[in-house]
Design an enzyme around this catalytic site. Structure first.
Site, PDB file in Angstrom:
ATOM      1  N   SER A 144       0.828  -1.195   0.000  1.00  0.00           N
ATOM      2  CA  SER A 144       0.000   0.000   0.000  1.00  0.00           C
ATOM      3  C   SER A 144       0.875   1.263   0.000  1.00  0.00           C
ATOM      4  CB  SER A 144      -0.952  -0.045   1.201  1.00  0.00           C
ATOM      5  OG  SER A 144      -1.983   0.893   1.061  1.00  0.00           O
ATOM      6  N   GLU A 154      -9.746  -4.046  -5.983  1.00  0.00           N
ATOM      7  CA  GLU A 154      -9.339  -2.864  -5.225  1.00  0.00           C
ATOM      8  C   GLU A 154      -9.293  -1.588  -6.050  1.00  0.00           C
ATOM      9  OE1 GLU A 154      -5.165  -2.570  -3.940  1.00  0.00           O
ATOM     10  OE2 GLU A 154      -5.024  -4.684  -4.485  1.00  0.00           O
ATOM     11  N   HIS A 206      -7.525  -5.282  -1.641  1.00  0.00           N
ATOM     12  CA  HIS A 206      -6.331  -4.541  -1.240  1.00  0.00           C
ATOM     13  C   HIS A 206      -5.571  -5.255  -0.122  1.00  0.00           C
ATOM     14  CE1 HIS A 206      -3.778  -1.045  -0.725  1.00  0.00           C
ATOM     15  NE2 HIS A 206      -4.030  -1.063   0.574  1.00  0.00           N
TER      16      HIS A 206
END
Length: 298
Positions: A143, A238, A268
């Site tokens: 991320s 995502e 995600h």
């Protein structure tokens, strides 16, 4: 059984994670909630941990039972406002096991207390000392940590310093403008991230220092040439899906050896569930295999 586990996990995230990750919830509450949810994502068994300083940054060091064959610096996610080495052991411990690697996870400074460039300074300082001490070192992150890993590699290149052996990027947030179509098209399918929360986090991190698409913190728009072999993972559900596609294209266009793997039906940062979901473990194993391949061709 596998589809049922994935469906249950996805619904749990939609109920327990996504509602808390919104601008109205104080960051302190978000941090505490994420720390509590860490108890659901168990780490890999048989991995030892210790602590140390690298580049003046406190780090957790995860070690497999066997002598490590290589070293990885892993930068945790959390939109630059959340997370710690402890919240990401479900990824880092399995990466240590599957890659038989020493995995070093810096506890880099977070916004809004420490906006850009604090996180990048900590990442660069950590990677510089780790690679000097242990030799060829891969750089990974999930991320925001994936975007930070990319920025760190670009900064190392620009400084003429040692480059990572490889980049292993999980659902990287590399474009803070959040302008890719999937941010709208997959907003309802995504069980974890919210657009309003990512915009809130971006503002906390940038702190009025420039536009969201500035390459200083949106490395998708920075120079890619000269970067090491890169493996990118993303889930089909995502909102960062199109960001990963754009990143692979930008790297390939710059002559970088880059490959993207899209995991159908997953979301995600699904690698966080490596102990629970076979396909999440498969994702970590794929990163380990790519690192083996990159090392053998270096």
């Amino acid at each position: 059984m596998k589809p049922m586990r994935e469906a249950l996990t996805k619904n749990a995230l939609r109920l327990l994670f996504k509602p808390v990750m919104r601008p109205e919830v104080p960051i302190g509450v978000q941090r505490a909630w994420v720390q509590a949810l860490t108890l659901i994502n168990l780490p890999a068994p048989g991995i030892d941990s210790e602590y140390g300083l690298f580049g003046g940054v406190p780090c957790e060091i995860l070690l497999p039972k066997q002598a490590p064959r290589r070293t990885i610096v892993f930068l945790h996610g959390g939109a630059y406002v959340l997370g710690s080495p402890a919240t990401h052991r479900a990824i880092t411990s399995f990466l240590a096991a599957d890659a038989q690697a020493r995995v070093i996870v810096p506890d880099y400074r977070l916004a809004p207390e420490h906006p850009w460039p604090a996180a990048l300074e900590d990442a660069v300082a950590t990677f510089k000392e780790v690679s000097a001490r242990f030799g060829p070192t891969a750089l990974s992150g999930d991320s925001a940590g994936g975007g930070l890993a990319l920025s760190c590699a670009q900064a190392s290149r620009d400084q003429g310093a040692q480059l990572p052996e490889a980049l292993l990027l999980i659902s990287p947030w590399a474009d803070m403008s959040n302008s890719q179509p999937s941010h709208v098209e997959r907003a309802q399918r995504e069980p974890m991230l919210r657009g309003d929360w990512s915009r809130f986090s971006m503002k906390a991190f940038v702190n009025g220092q420039g536009a969201p698409e500035d390459p200083r913190w949106s490395p998708l728009f920075a120079e890619m040439r000269g970067l090491p072999p890169t493996r990118i993972h993303v889930g089909s559900e995502e909102i960062l899906h199109d960001d990963a596609v754009a990143l692979e294209a930008a790297m390939r266009n710059a002559g970088v050896t880059a490959s993207l793997r899209v995991f159908d039906g997953l979301w995600h940062d699904f690698h966080m569930h490596a102990r629970l979901l076979p396909r999440a473990r498969e994702g970590v194993q794929d990163l380990a295999a790519f690192l083996d391949e990159a090392a053998s061709t270096a």
